[in-house]
Design a protein around this motif. Structure first.
Motif, PDB file in Angstrom:
ATOM      1  N   THR A 125       0.830  -1.207   0.000  1.00  0.00           N
ATOM      2  CA  THR A 125       0.000   0.000   0.000  1.00  0.00           C
ATOM      3  C   THR A 125       0.861   1.252   0.000  1.00  0.00           C
ATOM      4  O   THR A 125       0.603   2.212  -0.740  1.00  0.00           O
ATOM      5  CB  THR A 125      -0.944   0.004   1.212  1.00  0.00           C
ATOM      6  N   GLN A 129       1.337   4.202  -3.055  1.00  0.00           N
ATOM      7  CA  GLN A 129       0.995   5.602  -2.788  1.00  0.00           C
ATOM      8  C   GLN A 129       2.164   6.539  -3.052  1.00  0.00           C
ATOM      9  O   GLN A 129       2.021   7.762  -2.936  1.00  0.00           O
ATOM     10  CB  GLN A 129       0.526   5.749  -1.337  1.00  0.00           C
ATOM     11  N   SER A 130       3.308   5.991  -3.404  1.00  0.00           N
ATOM     12  CA  SER A 130       4.502   6.784  -3.698  1.00  0.00           C
ATOM     13  C   SER A 130       4.753   6.743  -5.208  1.00  0.00           C
ATOM     14  O   SER A 130       4.916   5.657  -5.779  1.00  0.00           O
ATOM     15  CB  SER A 130       5.704   6.211  -2.954  1.00  0.00           C
ATOM     16  N   ARG A 134       5.536   3.336  -7.306  1.00  0.00           N
ATOM     17  CA  ARG A 134       4.425   2.915  -8.167  1.00  0.00           C
ATOM     18  C   ARG A 134       4.905   2.766  -9.616  1.00  0.00           C
ATOM     19  O   ARG A 134       4.480   1.851 -10.328  1.00  0.00           O
ATOM     20  CB  ARG A 134       3.306   3.954  -8.076  1.00  0.00           C
TER      21      ARG A 134
END
Length: 305
Positions: A125, A129-130, A134
Motif C-alpha cells: 500500500t 501511494q509513492s 508505483r
C-alpha cells in the motif's frame, strides 16, 4: 498502541554479511509472503491494463539478500556499506547486463518480527501511494519480480526487485526490410552532412551483416575475414568495412527511432571512416533483439570495381 513508522525507498534503472540460514518453517512462510507480494503487484498491474509479472529465483535471492543484509548491518539504503548497488546485486544473482532492473525498499520501525502477510500488504500500500515506487510496480518494461523480507529488533525491512527486457516504445515495430530501409535513410542523411555520395542497398552486404549479427547475438565477435562472409555468387567487391553495436532495454522489437540512434552513435564515433567514406557505394544492414532486451545492429559498407 505502538507507533509504527514506515519508510520507503526506490532505485530503478541497471560480499554481504548475511544472517543464519532460514529454518524450514521460515522458508515456508517466506514463500507464502512472496506469493502474496506477487499477487498484490499483479493485481495493481491488472487494474492498469498491464501484463502480469512472473516470479524469478534470482530476483528473489537478490531481494532477500538485501533485506537480510540491512537487518544484519543496521542500515537502510539501496547502496550497501560496501558500495554494492541494486544493479550489482541483480547481476550477482544471474541478471543479464542487457536487461532493465529496479528495486523498491521499505522499512517499518516499531514493527515486531516475524513479518506476516499483513505487513506485506502494508508495504505494498505504501509503495503504491509513492509515485516513484508505483512507477517501478507498473513499468511496462518489467516482466519478472522478486521479493525479500526480514526483521530484527523492532524493525522489518522489505525489498521488491524487478527486471525485464524493456518496453518497445511508441514507434512502429519494424520487420527486417523496415530496419534496413530506416538504416539506409539515416546513413545517407549523415553522409550528406559530410558531403559524401549516397549509398545503395545491397542484398549481398545484407547477408554479411546478418551473419555477423548472428555471431554477435550468440556472444561471438567480429570475423577476421569479411570477404569470406559474402555469398558465393557475390563478385567484384574491393572494400568492406563494418560498424556494429549493442544496446539494452529496447524490448522485443526495433522502431525507426531505435535504428537512428544506432546510426547516430556510429556517426559520432566513426571518425575518419565517415560511415564508409568515399570507397563505399553500397550498404547492408541487419539487426535483432533478444529476450533479455539486448538489441544488436550491424552495418556493412562495400565498394566495387
Amino acid at each position: 498502541m505502538r507507533h509504527r513508522a514506515i519508510t520507503l525507498g526506490l532505485a530503478a534503472i541497471a560480499s554481504c554479511a548475511l544472517g543464519p540460514p532460514l529454518a524450514a518453517q521460515e522458508v515456508d512462510r517466506l514463500d507464502e509472503m512472496r506469493r502474496h507480494a506477487l499477487e498484490r503487484v499483479n493485481d495493481a498491474r491488472d487494474e492498469a491494463g498491464l501484463s502480469a509479472l512472473r516470479p524469478d529465483a534470482g530476483l528473489n535471492e537478490a531481494a532477500q539478500n538485501h533485506a537480510t543484509d540491512m537487518v544484519a548491518r543496521d542500515f537502510y539504503a539501496h547502496v550497501g556499506p560496501d558500495g554494492r548497488t541494486p544493479r550489482d546485486r541483480f547481476l550477482a544473482t544471474g541478471g543479464s547486463r542487457w536487461s532493465l532492473s529496479g528495486e523498491n525498499i521499505a522499512m517499518c520501525s516499531g514493527c515486531t518480527p516475524p513479518p506476516d502477510q499483513e505487513r506485506v500488504e502494508a508495504f505494498q500500500t505504501g509503495w503504491m501511494q509513492s509515485p516513484g515506487h508505483r512507477e517501478n510496480i507498473l513499468a511496462e518494461g518489467f516482466d519478472r519480480f522478486g521479493f525479500g523480507i526480514s526483521g530484527g529488533g523492532d524493525e522489518i525491512y522489505a525489498v521488491q526487485t524487478f527486471s525485464g527486457a524493456g518496453s518497445d516504445g511508441d514507434g512502429t515495430a519494424l520487420d527486417d526490410e523496415g530496419t534496413r530501409a530506416a538504416a539506409l535513410d539515416a546513413v545517407n542523411a549523415r553522409r550528406a552532412d559530410r558531403d559524401l555520395s549516397p549509398l545503395e542497398g545491397s542484398a549481398a552486404l545484407d547477408t554479411v551483416a546478418e551473419r555477423i549479427r548472428d555471431d554477435m547475438t550468440s556472444e561471438g565477435g567480429l570475423p577476421d575475414d569479411l570477404f569470406g562472409l559474402l555469398p558465393e555468387d557475390a563478385t567484384g567487391w574491393t572494400s568492406l568495412s563494418v560498424l556494429s553495436g549493442s544496446r539494452g532495454g529496447l524490448g522485443s522489437s526495433l522502431s525507426s527511432e531505435d535504428v537512428v540512434v544506432f546510426v547516430d552513435n556510429w556517426a559520432s564515433a566513426d571518425g575518419k571512416a565517415s560511415l564508409g567514406d568515399t570507397r563505399a557505394g553500397y550498404f547492408g544492414f541487419a539487426a535483432a533483439t533478444r529476450a533479455d532486451g539486448r538489441a544488436t545492429a550491424v552495418a556493412v559498407f562495400g565498394g566495387k570495381d
